[in-house]
Design a protein around this motif. Structure first.
Motif, short mmCIF file in Angstrom:
data_model
loop_
_atom_site.label_atom_id
_atom_site.label_comp_id
_atom_site.label_asym_id
_atom_site.label_seq_id
_atom_site.Cartn_x
_atom_site.Cartn_y
_atom_site.Cartn_z
N MET A 1 0.83 -1.21 0.00
CA MET A 1 0.00 0.00 0.00
C MET A 1 0.87 1.26 0.00
SD MET A 1 -3.10 0.95 -0.16
CE MET A 1 -4.17 2.37 0.13
N ASP A 2 2.00 1.20 0.73
CA ASP A 2 2.90 2.35 0.76
C ASP A 2 3.42 2.66 -0.63
OD1 ASP A 2 2.47 2.40 3.42
OD2 ASP A 2 4.43 1.63 4.02
N ILE A 3 3.76 1.60 -1.38
CA ILE A 3 4.27 1.80 -2.74
C ILE A 3 3.19 2.43 -3.61
CG2 ILE A 3 5.12 0.62 -4.81
CD1 ILE A 3 6.40 -1.44 -3.01
N PHE A 4 1.96 1.96 -3.46
CA PHE A 4 0.86 2.50 -4.28
C PHE A 4 0.66 3.98 -3.99
CE2 PHE A 4 -3.61 3.66 -4.72
CZ PHE A 4 -3.83 3.34 -6.05
N LEU A 5 0.62 4.36 -2.72
CA LEU A 5 0.40 5.76 -2.37
C LEU A 5 1.55 6.64 -2.85
CD1 LEU A 5 -1.09 5.56 1.25
CD2 LEU A 5 -2.25 6.23 -0.85
N GLN A 6 2.79 6.14 -2.69
CA GLN A 6 3.94 6.92 -3.13
C GLN A 6 3.92 7.13 -4.64
OE1 GLN A 6 6.49 8.35 -0.98
NE2 GLN A 6 6.45 9.49 -2.90
N GLN A 7 3.62 6.07 -5.38
CA GLN A 7 3.58 6.19 -6.84
C GLN A 7 2.37 7.01 -7.30
OE1 GLN A 7 6.15 5.40 -8.62
NE2 GLN A 7 7.08 4.62 -6.74
N LEU A 8 1.29 6.97 -6.52
CA LEU A 8 0.13 7.81 -6.85
C LEU A 8 0.50 9.28 -6.71
CD1 LEU A 8 -2.86 8.18 -7.50
CD2 LEU A 8 -3.34 7.94 -5.04
N ILE A 9 1.21 9.63 -5.63
CA ILE A 9 1.65 11.01 -5.44
C ILE A 9 2.60 11.43 -6.56
CG2 ILE A 9 3.03 12.52 -3.96
CD1 ILE A 9 1.89 10.93 -1.57
N ASN A 10 3.55 10.56 -6.89
CA ASN A 10 4.49 10.87 -7.97
C ASN A 10 3.76 11.01 -9.30
OD1 ASN A 10 6.54 10.67 -6.09
ND2 ASN A 10 7.07 8.57 -6.63
N GLU A 135 12.99 25.46 0.16
CA GLU A 135 13.14 24.48 1.22
C GLU A 135 12.41 23.19 0.84
OE1 GLU A 135 11.80 26.04 4.90
OE2 GLU A 135 13.14 27.77 4.89
N THR A 136 13.07 22.07 1.07
CA THR A 136 12.48 20.77 0.72
C THR A 136 11.84 20.16 1.96
OG1 THR A 136 14.64 19.74 1.12
CG2 THR A 136 14.10 20.36 -1.16
N ASN A 137 10.67 20.63 2.30
CA ASN A 137 9.93 20.08 3.43
C ASN A 137 9.20 18.82 2.99
OD1 ASN A 137 10.66 22.28 5.10
ND2 ASN A 137 9.03 23.52 4.21
N VAL A 138 9.43 17.74 3.71
CA VAL A 138 8.83 16.45 3.37
C VAL A 138 7.75 16.13 4.40
CG1 VAL A 138 9.24 13.99 2.98
CG2 VAL A 138 11.00 15.66 2.36
N HIS A 139 6.57 15.77 3.90
CA HIS A 139 5.43 15.45 4.77
C HIS A 139 5.08 13.98 4.62
CE1 HIS A 139 4.88 19.82 5.13
NE2 HIS A 139 5.01 19.87 3.81
N ASP A 140 4.71 13.36 5.73
CA ASP A 140 4.31 11.96 5.70
C ASP A 140 2.81 11.86 5.42
OD1 ASP A 140 5.00 9.02 6.41
OD2 ASP A 140 3.23 9.47 7.64
N PHE A 141 2.47 10.97 4.50
CA PHE A 141 1.06 10.79 4.12
C PHE A 141 0.76 9.29 4.09
CE2 PHE A 141 -2.34 10.37 0.91
CZ PHE A 141 -3.30 11.18 1.49
#
Length: 309
Positions: A1-10, A135-141
């Motif tokens: 699921m993490d891979i799916f969400l990350q690739q969806l965001i990308n 600034e490269t602020n990274v947020h967890d989703f």
């Protein structure tokens, strides 16, 4: 699921860029029934001008927040790109408007090569790094990561898309554009200045392309004189996928292509230890293009010419 969400965001991020560029292709096709194959170079020029102007401001000692420096660079890139789009229309399309369709197509491809070579003479052939001003602020989703730049890119795209649809559907200029798209000769008889409307269409598409070019450079931290060729072909694929000449189709095609490309590279990269997905992700766009042309040449939202803007 993490891979799916990350690739969806990308996929949403790159899809928003494809959608902006695809709108430039589909607007020109909708109004002239021709493809502007030099549009990718307009995107490249927008990115290169922005980087150059930001570096100039920084070199002069101008101390501004990163977003304001980026906005200043963008405000310089948009007029330059619009002038380039206007020049493309005057040089490659207006003199050949009544010529066989192959003639302006070949001229646009030739002009694309000319713009690439001019850019390489001005900026060199090497990659130009994007200034480190943001600034490269990274947020967890939900286990996936999304940066502030990705969020800003998607929000800017949504705002521009809404503005463009309002322009086309609710303004006098938009009505003139739709009338020219349906029948240029009749629109001219009704008092519409066809040359002005076509030039304006090129310039609006070029402005969107400039914004997309800045998004590409900011998200990938670099730009180069030949970047417009590949991303332009991908955006053209998105326009064909959604239905060339259809504004909503360009948006749907852009986001769908970004999703397909991201998911393909992500999951195939996982199955093959990263080798296939990362090195061959560009093939997915052209597989989609071939499939659309074979099975549905009109695209997903393809409509009759009279309904195009």
């Amino acid at each position: 699921m993490d891979i799916f969400l990350q690739q969806l965001i990308n996929g949403l991020t790159i899809g928003s860029i494809y959608a902006l560029i695809a709108l430039g292709y589909t607007m020109v096709y909708g109004i002239m029934q021709l493809i502007n194959f030099a549009h990718g170079e307009v995107v490249m020029i927008g990115a290169m001008v922005t980087i150059t102007f930001i570096n100039l401001l920084v070199g002069m000692g101008v101390h501004l927040p990163g977003p304001l420096l980026l906005l200043a660079g963008l405000m310089m890139a948009i007029p330059v790109s619009m002038l380039v789009g206007y020049a493309i229309e005057r040089v490659a399309y207006r003199p050949l408007r009544r010529a066989p369709r192959l003639a302006p197509l070949i001229t646009a491809i030739g002009l694309s090569i000319v713009l690439q070579q001019l850019a390489s003479l001005i900026w060199g052939r090497s990659f130009r790094p994007f200034p480190a001003i943001l600034e490269t602020n990274v947020h967890d989703f939900f286990g996936a990561s999304i940066t502030s730049l990705q969020i800003a890119s998607m929000l800017i795209t949504i705002a521009l898309l809404a503005g463009l649809f309002f322009l086309v559907e609710r303004t006098k200029l938009g009505r003139a554009m739709r009338a020219t798209s349906q029948n240029p000769d009749v629109a001219g008889l009704m008092g519409v200045n066809i040359n002005t409307i076509i030039s304006t269409t090129f310039m609006i598409g070029s402005a969107l392309g400039a914004v997309a070019g800045v998004m590409v450079a900011a998200n990938y931290d670099q730009a180069h004189p030949y970047m417009g060729a590949l991303i332009g072909l991908k955006a053209f694929t998105a326009a064909v996928l959604g239905g060339i000449g259809n504004l909503a189709g360009a948006v749907v095609g852009g986001f769908l292509l970004g999703f397909i490309e991201s998911m393909g590279s992500g999951y195939l990269g996982t199955w093959t230890d990263g080798a296939f997905g990362s090195n061959y992700k560009d093939i997915f766009a052209f597989i989609v293009l071939i499939a659309v042309l074979v099975f549905r040449p009109s695209g997903l939202l393809g409509e009759r010419v009279a309904d195009r803007a």
